[in-house]
Design a protein around this motif. Sequence first.
Motif, mmCIF file in Angstrom:
data_model
loop_
_atom_site.group_PDB
_atom_site.id
_atom_site.type_symbol
_atom_site.label_atom_id
_atom_site.label_comp_id
_atom_site.label_asym_id
_atom_site.label_seq_id
_atom_site.Cartn_x
_atom_site.Cartn_y
_atom_site.Cartn_z
ATOM 1 N N VAL A 1 0.847 -1.192 0.000
ATOM 2 C CA VAL A 1 0.000 0.000 0.000
ATOM 3 C C VAL A 1 0.882 1.242 0.000
ATOM 4 O O VAL A 1 1.800 1.355 0.819
ATOM 5 C CB VAL A 1 -0.922 0.014 1.247
ATOM 6 C CG1 VAL A 1 -1.753 1.285 1.288
ATOM 7 C CG2 VAL A 1 -1.805 -1.217 1.280
ATOM 8 N N TRP B 1 -7.475 7.568 8.778
ATOM 9 C CA TRP B 1 -8.010 6.348 8.192
ATOM 10 C C TRP B 1 -7.583 5.120 9.002
ATOM 11 O O TRP B 1 -8.238 4.089 8.938
ATOM 12 C CB TRP B 1 -7.545 6.192 6.756
ATOM 13 C CG TRP B 1 -8.069 7.257 5.825
ATOM 14 C CD1 TRP B 1 -8.924 8.275 6.124
ATOM 15 C CD2 TRP B 1 -7.744 7.406 4.449
ATOM 16 N NE1 TRP B 1 -9.153 9.054 5.015
ATOM 17 C CE2 TRP B 1 -8.435 8.539 3.971
ATOM 18 C CE3 TRP B 1 -6.934 6.718 3.579
ATOM 19 C CZ2 TRP B 1 -8.345 8.962 2.655
ATOM 20 C CZ3 TRP B 1 -6.841 7.146 2.275
ATOM 21 C CH2 TRP B 1 -7.549 8.251 1.821
ATOM 22 N N HIS C 1 0.552 5.034 0.824
ATOM 23 C CA HIS C 1 -0.438 5.800 1.565
ATOM 24 C C HIS C 1 0.227 6.938 2.325
ATOM 25 O O HIS C 1 1.254 6.734 2.986
ATOM 26 C CB HIS C 1 -1.145 4.854 2.543
ATOM 27 C CG HIS C 1 -2.088 5.518 3.497
ATOM 28 N ND1 HIS C 1 -3.217 6.181 3.090
ATOM 29 C CD2 HIS C 1 -2.056 5.598 4.838
ATOM 30 C CE1 HIS C 1 -3.844 6.653 4.154
ATOM 31 N NE2 HIS C 1 -3.156 6.311 5.222
ATOM 32 N N ARG C 2 -0.346 8.099 2.251
ATOM 33 C CA ARG C 2 0.167 9.230 3.034
ATOM 34 C C ARG C 2 -0.192 9.034 4.499
ATOM 35 O O ARG C 2 -1.227 8.455 4.824
ATOM 36 C CB ARG C 2 -0.449 10.533 2.525
ATOM 37 C CG ARG C 2 0.053 10.899 1.146
ATOM 38 C CD ARG C 2 -0.609 12.134 0.642
ATOM 39 N NE ARG C 2 -0.306 13.282 1.486
ATOM 40 C CZ ARG C 2 -0.382 14.535 1.099
ATOM 41 N NH1 ARG C 2 -0.752 14.806 -0.135
ATOM 42 N NH2 ARG C 2 -0.115 15.519 1.910
ATOM 43 N N ASP C 3 0.671 9.536 5.382
ATOM 44 C CA ASP C 3 0.395 9.374 6.817
ATOM 45 C C ASP C 3 0.287 10.708 7.548
ATOM 46 O O ASP C 3 0.486 10.782 8.737
ATOM 47 C CB ASP C 3 1.432 8.471 7.483
ATOM 48 C CG ASP C 3 2.832 9.026 7.433
ATOM 49 O OD1 ASP C 3 3.034 10.115 6.862
ATOM 50 O OD2 ASP C 3 3.740 8.376 7.972
ATOM 51 N N LEU D 1 -5.181 2.878 8.718
ATOM 52 C CA LEU D 1 -5.073 1.692 7.868
ATOM 53 C C LEU D 1 -4.409 0.510 8.557
ATOM 54 O O LEU D 1 -4.804 -0.636 8.349
ATOM 55 C CB LEU D 1 -4.301 2.032 6.588
ATOM 56 C CG LEU D 1 -5.034 2.866 5.561
ATOM 57 C CD1 LEU D 1 -4.202 2.990 4.298
ATOM 58 C CD2 LEU D 1 -6.391 2.293 5.235
ATOM 59 N N TYR E 1 -5.183 11.969 6.240
ATOM 60 C CA TYR E 1 -5.083 10.557 5.873
ATOM 61 C C TYR E 1 -4.744 9.649 7.051
ATOM 62 O O TYR E 1 -5.117 8.479 7.056
ATOM 63 C CB TYR E 1 -4.061 10.378 4.760
ATOM 64 C CG TYR E 1 -4.289 11.344 3.623
ATOM 65 C CD1 TYR E 1 -5.346 11.153 2.735
ATOM 66 C CD2 TYR E 1 -3.503 12.478 3.477
ATOM 67 C CE1 TYR E 1 -5.587 12.049 1.709
ATOM 68 C CE2 TYR E 1 -3.740 13.379 2.456
ATOM 69 C CZ TYR E 1 -4.776 13.173 1.583
ATOM 70 O OH TYR E 1 -5.023 14.066 0.581
ATOM 71 N N ASP E 2 -4.054 10.177 8.050
ATOM 72 C CA ASP E 2 -3.708 9.352 9.209
ATOM 73 C C ASP E 2 -4.949 8.937 9.994
ATOM 74 O O ASP E 2 -4.932 7.962 10.738
ATOM 75 C CB ASP E 2 -2.701 10.055 10.111
ATOM 76 C CG ASP E 2 -3.177 11.405 10.629
ATOM 77 O OD1 ASP E 2 -4.210 11.922 10.154
ATOM 78 O OD2 ASP E 2 -2.505 11.945 11.520
#
Length: 52
Positions: A10, A21, A12-14, A23, A18-19
Amino acid sequence: MLSETGEVHVVHRDDEPYDQWDLENLANKAGLVLIDKVEFLKTHYPGLMDDA
């Protein structure tokens, strides 16, 4: 479908938002395990816009 030894990668920005989310937690709930985390480098993805 994912085999027992399969992998999911994946990108994914953090940062915000976005954090939120979460994940890693979602993946854990699905029975997936985080093996590695690496820094995202835009230079590895030619064609990305500068503000992406």
